[in-house]
Structure formats: C-alpha cells, structure tokens
Design an enzyme around this catalytic site. Structure first.
Site, PDB file in Angstrom:
ATOM      1  CD  GLU A 164      63.574   1.021  47.308  1.00  0.00           C
ATOM      2  OE1 GLU A 164      62.344   0.951  47.506  1.00  0.00           O
ATOM      3  OE2 GLU A 164      64.419   0.808  48.186  1.00  0.00           O
ATOM      4  CE  LYS A 171      54.746   6.728  46.499  1.00  0.00           C
ATOM      5  NZ  LYS A 171      53.361   6.313  46.284  1.00  0.00           N
ATOM      6  CG  ASP A 212      49.758   3.229  41.550  1.00  0.00           C
ATOM      7  OD1 ASP A 212      49.503   3.477  42.748  1.00  0.00           O
ATOM      8  OD2 ASP A 212      49.196   3.794  40.599  1.00  0.00           O
ATOM      9  CE1 TYR A 263      57.495  -0.233  50.908  1.00  0.00           C
ATOM     10  CE2 TYR A 263      56.949  -1.107  48.742  1.00  0.00           C
ATOM     11  CZ  TYR A 263      56.566  -0.489  49.920  1.00  0.00           C
ATOM     12  OH  TYR A 263      55.258  -0.145  50.134  1.00  0.00           O
ATOM     13  CE  LYS A 323      53.088  10.054  44.666  1.00  0.00           C
ATOM     14  NZ  LYS A 323      51.765  10.594  44.808  1.00  0.00           N
ATOM     15  CB  CYS A 379      28.190  -4.508  11.162  1.00  0.00           C
ATOM     16  SG  CYS A 379      29.976  -4.724  11.253  1.00  0.00           S
ATOM     17  CB  CYS A 404      30.127  -6.689   7.195  1.00  0.00           C
ATOM     18  SG  CYS A 404      29.029  -7.124   8.556  1.00  0.00           S
ATOM     19  CB  CYS A 454      28.430  -7.440  13.646  1.00  0.00           C
ATOM     20  SG  CYS A 454      28.280  -8.007  11.949  1.00  0.00           S
ATOM     21  CB  CYS A 479      31.409  -9.464  10.143  1.00  0.00           C
ATOM     22  SG  CYS A 479      32.083  -7.837  10.484  1.00  0.00           S
TER      23      CYS A 479
HETATM   24  S1  IVH Z   1      59.022   3.093  51.416  1.00  0.00           S
HETATM   25  C1  IVH Z   1      59.206   4.858  55.340  1.00  0.00           C
HETATM   26  N1  IVH Z   1      59.312   2.202  48.963  1.00  0.00           N
HETATM   27  O1  IVH Z   1      54.310   4.498  48.848  1.00  0.00           O
HETATM   28  C2  IVH Z   1      59.087   3.968  54.175  1.00  0.00           C
HETATM   29  N2  IVH Z   1      57.150   2.890  49.657  1.00  0.00           N
HETATM   30  O2  IVH Z   1      53.717   7.123  50.562  1.00  0.00           O
HETATM   31  C3  IVH Z   1      57.767   4.076  53.545  1.00  0.00           C
HETATM   32  N3  IVH Z   1      55.409   2.606  47.948  1.00  0.00           N
HETATM   33  O3  IVH Z   1      52.749   3.443  51.794  1.00  0.00           O
HETATM   34  C4  IVH Z   1      57.578   3.269  52.369  1.00  0.00           C
HETATM   35  N4  IVH Z   1      56.723   1.756  46.399  1.00  0.00           N
HETATM   36  O4  IVH Z   1      52.523   1.993  49.715  1.00  0.00           O
HETATM   37  C5  IVH Z   1      58.451   2.697  49.875  1.00  0.00           C
HETATM   38  N5  IVH Z   1      59.728   1.364  46.832  1.00  0.00           N
HETATM   39  C6  IVH Z   1      58.865   1.846  47.746  1.00  0.00           C
HETATM   40  C7  IVH Z   1      57.494   2.018  47.476  1.00  0.00           C
HETATM   41  C8  IVH Z   1      56.661   2.557  48.463  1.00  0.00           C
HETATM   42  C9  IVH Z   1      55.482   2.109  46.714  1.00  0.00           C
HETATM   43  C10 IVH Z   1      54.182   3.128  48.579  1.00  0.00           C
HETATM   44  C11 IVH Z   1      53.822   2.486  49.871  1.00  0.00           C
HETATM   45  C12 IVH Z   1      53.800   3.573  50.902  1.00  0.00           C
HETATM   46  C13 IVH Z   1      53.671   4.791  50.060  1.00  0.00           C
HETATM   47  C14 IVH Z   1      54.352   5.936  50.762  1.00  0.00           C
END
Ligand code: IVH
Length: 676
Positions: free
Chosen positions: A115, A117, A119, A236, A323, A417, A420, A435, A440
């Site tokens: 999946e 991750k 943010d 998730y 990561k 500017c 111009c 400006c 312009c």
């Molecule tokens: S699983 C045990 N899935 O990452 C399951 N986490 O360091 C824990 N996060 O606190 C979470 N995308 O904020 C999971 N597809 C994803 C995620 C995800 C982002 C974040 C989440 C969690 C942190 C874990």
C-alpha cells in the site's frame, strides 16, 4: 404530499446522496455533476427543515453544525494504534522478509499487500450497526483526542456504511454491530496549494505541507473550520470488530470499499521481489499522485499469519514502512530573481545550483515575499535546505548558517518592475510588492490564464502556452479578444491541427454564457476570489447592478469588507473596465444568473441573527431559508441587525437585541415571515 410519499422521498434522497458519495470517494467514478449533487442536498435540507423530527444523525445533512469545543476529550483506543518499523532501503526490506519467514519457520514466499504510505494524520472511526458514532486521532497510540464532530465534516468518511445488495435485493454481507476502522486523513496537493494561496491572501500563516495542513485542520476546536477544509480520508486497518470477520488484509480492503470506506490503491504481491518491483513503480509515480506519500507500507496478507507473528514494542512484526529516500536536499542559492504574477505581485525566486530532488532536477525555489526572506534570513550565496512540499514548486526550508563565508549578499526588492519597468509599491499592511503599471505584459498573461481557468470561465484546452502564442501573434490583447478568434487564425500557429483548432474554437464558444459569479471571478478584480464573487453575484443579481454600486453600498454587503468594496468600486470606475465590458457584450457574452431565477426574495437586504435552540429546524436550515429568501445571517447583533430570531435558552444575543431595540422574533413569527 402525503407523509408516506415524503418519507419515501426522504429515504430516496438520502440513499442517492450516499450512493453518489461512494461513487465519488470510493469508486472515483462520479455519475452526477456537482450541481446535481447540490440539488439533491438542498432538497433534503428543505424537507428536513420543514420536518425536523425526521432528521436522523446519519443523514447526509448532519455533517456540520456542532458547537465549538473548549478542548478535546481524550479517548482510550480499545485496541492500541500501533506504529510501524521502517525499512530505509532494499536490504532492510529483505531483512524484514527474512524475519517474517524465520518467525513462521518457513522458507516459502510470503504473500504481502503493498500500500502507499499516505502522508496525513492517523485516525480511528467507530461504526455501530453501520452508523458512524465517534472518532479520534491516533495520539500516542494508546489515547487520542475525540475529534468526532470534525471527522463528521469529512465527506469521504461515510456517516453510514453502505451495503451491497444481490439480485434479490438482499444484503450480501451483514453490517457489523461494531466496526473500529483506522485510516489516514489527508489533503490533496492541489487543495493544499489552494488553501495556502487563500491564506496568503488573507495574511494567515501558511502550512508547511499537506500533512501539517490536514493535521491542523482536523485538530480544530471549531468544526465549522474543519468543514471548510478540503480533507479526505483513506482506510487501511482495523481496531475492535464485532459481527464480521476477514481472512486477510486484501479481503478486508475489498470489503471496506463495499461498505463505502475509501481505500488507496493496493496490490497483492506473491514475494518480496514483487514488493520491490511495486515499490520502484510507486516511486516513479509518486509525483503524479494527487496526494503526498512518503513511501509504502508492506503487510503480511493473511490475518492468521499476522496473528502468529504478533508484535514487538508497539509495532507489528507483520508490517513495515518502506520509505522513499529523503526529499530534502542541500544546495547553494546562486541568485535571487523576481517574477511578476497576474495581480502584479512580485515574487522573489531563488536560483539554485541545480539539485536532484525526487528524480526532478530543481533549479528554482519560491521565496514567497520579502518578509519570508527576512524571517529565514536568506541571502544570495547561502547554502540552503530545499524541499518539494505538497506544492510542486520547491521552497527553501532554511539556510545553513555554519556554511556562511561572509560573502553572502542580502536581497533587495527592485523599485522597478523587472518586466515593464513600472513602479513597484508595497501597499501598507500587505506582505507583497506590486507592479503598478496596468499594462504590464506579465499581468496580461496572468490575467488571461486566470480568465480561462477552470473555476473561472472554464475554457478547456486553452493553455498558458497557447495564450502566449495568441499574444505573440497579435491575435488578442485582452480576454474579450478571445471571442473574435477564428479557426483560420489558429491554423497557422505552431502545432495546431485542424481538430485542435476546432476544439479551441468550440471551448471558447461554449464559455459564452457564464454564470454571473464566474464572470465576476474571471474579471480578476483584486481581492475578489471565488467566494467573494459568489457573494457579489448573489447580492447584486446582475452585472449592471454591481457596476453601479458605490463603494459605500458595497461595504454594506455582508462579507464584503472595506478593502474589497474599494477594490471593486475602483475596478468598475476605470474606463478600461468599461471598454472591456463593452467588448464582451459585443462579442455576444450573455451572463446568466441562476440565483435571480430562484424566485421571490421577500427578505432581500434583511439581516438576521439566530440565537438559542430552534424547535422545528436546525440553525443551518434556518440560515439556508433566510439566504434563499434573499436575507443574510450574521453571527453577532448590532444596530444594523433587522431581526433576532430567538429560540429557547437564548442568551446574551437576545439581551443585546433588546438593549439595542432590534426586533426579536419568536420561532413562529419567524416562520410566518418566511411564508409571507
Ligand atoms: S498501517 C499496524 N497503512 O503510518 C498498522 N499505516 O508508522 C499500522 N500510514 O500511524 C498502520 N499509510 O499514520 C498503515 N497504508 C497505511 C498507511 C499507514 C500511512 C501511517 C499511519 C501510521 C503510520 C505508521
């Protein structure tokens, strides 16, 4: 209409709205336009306003309306919300796979789910018998904050779970009696950029990245603020569950979607090698995703195996965050130049020693404005940390002062500017230099880009590049000229095939009947954003009325401040504006105003304040009815207030009204006024 019919319509509306929500947020495949969706919502609000006893907590109308909190309550998660161990490179990922195999005493390949991750900010939502009852932030994993009212405003989070029906209309799975689901609240990059832009205009502090802005938005004590922020969510993971069970992560995610819980894309991988392949693919795709991700999450698919693996120091042994490498880089600032935008705003830009950031060679970074440069003490010659945040435009995070040699030079805003040579001023109280030359060229192209943009006239297929070509080839001088361009004029232009020329002409033609607010917005009047344009359109109802309004009149419009009023009045006083509008009219632009077709406006110009609890309708519904009848609702009582509507337990606002001699209406009197 009989009660049975009404109830039936109510149910149909609610289930239609839920279905459209799911199509939009889960399936990414909307069936109706925003306007159609809004129409369904309005109809539902209308019925619920008339029959408040029929309102249910999971009705799609019940997303906003809760009062601000003093502080958040704390919530202890029934199942702790774990965090993930990190793998920073391929080797660490392979070690993870080895550990999993060792713990399971197997040499066979493990099936993983891969999946992105996301943010954002982790949260939990609790559904009882399919209805959203509460939600919280992750907090420290054991206890979090109760953000129920805020989560309710996030449209991607269903207030009620969906059920899939088979051919006989029977549900294919039972709704669990209890479902604790976890996921991430986040903000799309584009929405983040837009939000920051608005904040810049209003002088509010900017968010550093979409993550911060999602977190800041979810942790607002006033849910009406959260409601205005473009938050989304993906699910998730699970907490405690009763009445349903899943065999695997993959199966669970599929079920989430059926229940109307959005999930991010994800893949089943048959081995760690396949995971790696997906990771590289994802890394490539990263920048084209609408939201920020900082890597991937790799999970053992089978729940049975997950259980066998268990956890270690607050992290599951069955999952790892894989990561992406860091997205910040260090480089030198070779120069600071200045760019001029649509409003004539001068933006200082750092010219960098080119550096590779997430696979993109970066040689410029925005410095926003003079204050920002001073705050971060950025000088030409500095060594700086730069990053690509949610915005595609990279920015300078900070300078590294230990690298200073003493030869660095301070930046000074030019007084002319750069495009111009027009005079540059910094209006009092503003962060930006501008400006002052109306003609312009930089402003011109910026204006045109704004005019054709999606939220303005929505002229599809007319890119910035094309606008430049139009200007360079003498086809247009202003926006109104767009409407006299012919296909024959387009064909000789660079890369303009017959079909594309036809498309451009069509797109321009199609924009000839803009809604009033769009046209006002498209004019690019200083301080008139989309919302203000809507306010003006609604209040004045026609362009002519708006043109004739004096500054003083404009100031009396609710939500229009002195600065906006001044800017609007000045804009329409200019002879250039007059000429431009004449050209538009001659080109056949016909402004339509759906608002004025809405019917009688018996409360036009009247100002209301609502206080106390109304028995037959929510405050939002009352507000909506007032606005529909042409009135406006303010939050505090002043001598300009026409009516105060007092429900039960009305407090200080009622006292103030009595003190100022403002007419106080009971709920019945208010209803009577509406029905007049
Ligand atoms: S699983 C045990 N899935 O990452 C399951 N986490 O360091 C824990 N996060 O606190 C979470 N995308 O904020 C999971 N597809 C994803 C995620 C995800 C982002 C974040 C989440 C969690 C942190 C874990």
């Amino acid at each position: 209409m009989s009660d049975t019919q009404l109830l039936q319509e109510l149910e149909t509306l609610r289930s239609d709205i839920r279905r459209h929500n799911k199509l939009y947020y889960v399936d990414d495949n909307p069936e109706v336009s925003d306007a159609e969706y809004d129409r369904l919502m309005r109809r539902l609000q209308e019925i619920e306003a008339a029959r408040p006893e029929l309102i249910t907590p999971d009705s799609p109308t019940q997303r906003v309306g809760a009062a601000p909190l003093k502080e958040f309550g704390t919530v202890t998660h029934n199942v702790p919300m774990l965090s993930l161990a990190n793998a920073m490179d391929e080797e660490e990922l392979k070690e993870f796979d080895q550990r999993v195999k060792r713990a399971l005493s197997t040499t066979a390949d493990i099936e993983y789910v891969f999946e992105p991750k996301i943010d954002g900010l982790a949260f939990e939502a609790i559904y009882e018998h399919g209805v959203f009852v509460s939600g919280s932030t992750r907090g420290d994993g054991v206890t979090g904050e109760d953000v129920t009212q805020n989560l309710k405003t996030v449209k991607a989070i269903p207030l009620r779970l969906s059920q899939e029906l088979d051919a006989d209309g029977k549900p294919t799975f039972p709704l669990p009696s209890r479902l604790e689901v976890r996921g991430e609240v986040y903000m799309d990059k584009a929405d983040f950029a837009k939000l920051n832009k608005e904040r810049e205009q209003t002088g509010e502090p900017l968010f550093a990245n979409p993550r911060n802005s999602a977190a800041g938005s979810l942790r607002q004590l006033d849910p009406t603020i959260t409601a205005k922020r473009p938050l989304k969510a993906f699910f998730y993971a699970l907490g405690q569950v009763e009445g349903i069970s899943f065999a695997s992560q993959f199966e669970m995610l599929a079920m989430f979607r059926k229940m109307g819980l959005p999930t991010a894309f994800h893949y089943r991988c048959q081995s760690i090698e396949e995971v790696l392949q997906r990771y590289h693919e994802l890394h490539e795709r990263r920048d084209s995703l609408p939201y920020e991700i900082d890597g991937s999450v790799v999970k053992v698919n089978s729940f049975q195996l997950q259980q066998e693996l268990g956890m270690i120091s607050r992290s599951p042994r069955w999952a790892i965050a894989f990561k992406f490498p860091a997205t910040q880089e260090t480089t030198t600032i070779n120069d600071i130049i200045v760019q001029v935008g649509r409003t004539g705003a001068l933006t200082p830009v750092a010219v960098l020693e080119p550096v590779n950031l997430r696979g993109v060679l970066v040689s410029r970074a925005t410095l926003h404005n003079q204050d920002e440069i001073e705050r971060k003490d950025i000088r030409i010659g500095d060594t700086a940390v730069i990053q690509r945040a949610g915005d595609v435009i990279p920015e300078v995070v900070k300078i590294i002062d230990t690298k200073r040699t003493g030869n660095e030079q301070k930046f000074v805003m030019p007084t002319q500017c750069p495009v111009c040579k027009g005079a540059v001023v910094r209006p009092a109280g503003e962060a930006v230099h501008r400006c002052t030359n109306h003609d312009c060229p930089a402003k011109q192209i910026g204006h045109l880009e704004h005019f054709v943009s999606k939220r303005a006239m929505n002229i599809d297929g007319v890119s910035s590049k094309l606008l430049e070509l139009f200007i360079d080839n003498g086809l247009i001088k202003d926006a109104a000229d767009l409407y006299s361009i012919t296909k024959a004029q387009l064909l000789p232009l660079e890369r303009m095939a017959d079909k594309s020329a036809e498309n451009v002409i069509q797109a321009i033609e199609k924009s000839k009947q803009p809604e009033l607010w769009r046209f006002i917005f498209a004019l690019g009047i200083r301080h008139v954003g989309e919302h203000t344009a809507k306010v003006l359109a609604k209040h004045f109802g026609s362009l002519d009325k708006l043109r004739q309004a004096t500054e003083a009149e404009l100031t009396t419009v609710y939500e229009i401040g002195t600065e906006v009023a001044k800017s609007v009045a000045q804009f329409f006083q200019k002879p250039e504006t007059d000429m431009l509008l004449k050209k538009f009219a001659a080109a056949g632009i016909q402004i339509v105003n759906p608002q004025s077709a809405a019917g009688a406006q018996p409360l036009a110009g009247k100002s209301f304040v609502l206080t106390g609890t109304l028995a037959t309708m929510t405050r939002d519904a009352a507000k909506e009815m007032i606005e529909k009848a042409g009135g406006r609702v303010a939050s505090s009582v002043s001598k300009n207030t026409d009516y105060v509507v007092a429900g039960s337990d009305a407090g200080s606002k009622l006292a103030k009204a009595q003190q100022l001699g403002v007419t106080v209406l009971s709920e019945e009197e208010f209803q009577a006024l509406l029905n007049e």
